[in-house]
Design a protein around this motif. Structure first.
Motif, short mmCIF file in Angstrom:
data_model
loop_
_atom_site.label_atom_id
_atom_site.label_comp_id
_atom_site.label_asym_id
_atom_site.label_seq_id
_atom_site.Cartn_x
_atom_site.Cartn_y
_atom_site.Cartn_z
N TYR A 1 0.82 -1.21 0.00
CA TYR A 1 0.00 0.00 0.00
C TYR A 1 0.86 1.25 0.00
O TYR A 1 0.43 2.31 -0.45
N ARG B 1 1.49 1.88 -3.62
CA ARG B 1 0.32 2.24 -4.41
C ARG B 1 -0.33 3.54 -3.95
O ARG B 1 -0.84 4.30 -4.76
N HIS B 2 -0.32 3.79 -2.64
CA HIS B 2 -0.99 4.96 -2.10
C HIS B 2 -0.02 5.73 -1.21
O HIS B 2 -0.16 5.76 0.01
N ASP C 1 -8.59 4.60 -0.88
CA ASP C 1 -8.39 3.80 -2.07
C ASP C 1 -9.35 4.25 -3.16
O ASP C 1 -10.57 4.16 -3.02
N ARG C 2 -8.79 4.71 -4.26
CA ARG C 2 -9.61 5.27 -5.34
C ARG C 2 -10.41 4.19 -6.08
O ARG C 2 -11.42 4.49 -6.73
N ARG C 3 -9.98 2.95 -5.97
CA ARG C 3 -10.73 1.87 -6.62
C ARG C 3 -12.09 1.70 -5.96
O ARG C 3 -13.10 1.48 -6.64
N ASP D 1 -12.52 -9.99 1.11
CA ASP D 1 -11.39 -9.33 0.46
C ASP D 1 -10.26 -10.35 0.33
O ASP D 1 -9.55 -10.65 1.28
N VAL E 1 -7.57 -1.95 2.80
CA VAL E 1 -8.80 -1.89 1.98
C VAL E 1 -9.98 -2.43 2.78
O VAL E 1 -11.07 -1.85 2.79
N GLU F 1 -11.05 0.10 5.32
CA GLU F 1 -11.72 1.26 4.70
C GLU F 1 -13.16 0.92 4.32
O GLU F 1 -14.07 1.74 4.47
#
Length: 356
Positions: free
Chosen positions: A118, A121-122, A128-130, A150, A158, A161
């Motif tokens: 993460y 990626r972030h 998380d934009r997905r 998940d 994720v 969130e």
């Protein structure tokens, strides 16, 4: 004349010898100064490297150094890949712990179980934009009061969130790496208590049980996420492993539920295929490429809903599309089957009539 010439040559020779000696002294002095500038204090204890020279000298095995847990792992039935290329973990079936081996002094993560995933990626620490893109496509209530699975949850960010920002009722985060699952549990403990029930499991989805205690009934979810997992399953198990993954996802999606897939692009396979000789051999035999996943998923019972393209400003190595599927309701399955049977019978009747 001859004596004067010899005397002059002797002086020139002495001068040349002196100049040579001065140059040699200057060179030696420069070397000493350079060595002082680059001198680094070494530790008293020997440091074992993992390079080629250390293997030749016999300090490191030819197969490289492998990590060994400081505690005794739980005796579980490992998966075929775990028994072949990786150690067992503390968690459930098929789990591992950390890198499977070290190569050239660096850890090798055959299962994609990077601890700082993460962070890569972030890096900005934002949401998380997905998840935001899925909620925008399917509605803000996509996760609200839902049961969510998940797969490949990593450190659980994720999953957490979805529990906090999207108000899920129950979420299960599953990862093959027991160390990452422990990190996820630590992240959960650091969060304020919420109404959502959050659970993290160290399990391999390919061999985790569908039926769960106490009633031993099949476990179903309203939403199943499989984000950036398929490549690592492909590496470990080939086409059959990916097919088994998708079939297991179908079994875990409740009729009418959503399956969210983020496959890695084929170009990323080529980039990482040299991690081990086994992976390189497996990639060479792959026929079910990511661009054909949709067709296979539809063939086993999913229906395609939408494809969400990545934002243009996404990190270069993470510009991956999201593919949304739904498991039809039983009535829709029956109707679709009747239509397929009717369409298959039409040409037969025509051929029979022509033959008469």
């Amino acid at each position: 004349m001859a004596a004067g010439t010899l005397k002059k040559k002797g002086k020139d020779s002495k001068r040349q010898v002196a100049q040579t000696a001065d140059a040699s002294a200057a060179t030696s002095s420069a070397r000493i100064q350079a060595s002082k500038r680059h001198w680094v204090e070494r530790p008293l204890e020997p440091v074992v490297a993992n390079g080629k020279g250390m293997r030749v000298l016999g300090f490191v095995p030819l197969t490289g150094l492998k990590t060994t847990p400081l505690h005794a792992p739980v005796e579980t039935a490992p998966s075929a890949a775990a028994g072949r290329r990786g150690g067992r973990g503390r968690g459930g079936r098929g789990s591992v712990e950390g890198p499977s081996m070290w190569k050239h002094g660096r850890p090798v993560y055959e299962h994609g179980n990077y601890g700082r995933y993460y962070g890569y990626r972030h890096g900005d620490g934002g949401g998380d934009r997905r998840l935001a893109a899925v909620a925008k496509q399917l509605g803000e209530d996509t996760f609200r009061d839902k049961q969510v699975l998940d797969i490949g949850c990593n450190a659980g960010l994720v999953s957490l969130e979805i529990a906090e920002a999207y108000c899920a009722r129950h979420i299960v985060g599953m990862d093959i790496d027991a160390n990452l699952v422990e990190s996820a549990k630590g992240n959960l403990a650091a969060k304020p208590q919420s109404e959502c029930e959050v659970e993290f499991r160290a399990e391999d989805i390919l061999c985790s049980p569908l039926r769960r205690p106490p009633d031993d009934r099949p476990e179903r979810f309203d939403v199943v996420l499989c984000l950036s997992v398929t490549k690592w399953v492909h590496y470990a198990h080939g086409d059959l492993g990916v097919q088994r993954l998708f079939k297991r996802c179908l079994k875990r999606v409740r009729p009418g539920g959503i399956f969210i897939l983020e496959p890695q692009e084929w170009s990323s396979y080529k980039k990482k295929r040299h991690l081990t000789p086994q992976i390189r051999e497996t990639v060479a035999g792959i026929e079910l490429r990511p661009e054909n996943f949709d067709e296979f998923l539809i063939s086993i019972g999913f229906e395609s809903l939408a494809v969400i393209e990545p934002p243009s400003d996404a990190p270069l190595n993470f510009q991956r599309s999201l593919r949304l599927f739904r498991r039809p309701l039983p009535e829709q399955d029956a109707v679709a089957e009747e239509v397929a049977v009717a369409e298959a019978e039409i040409p037969k009747k025509k051929r029979k009539k022509c033959s008469q």
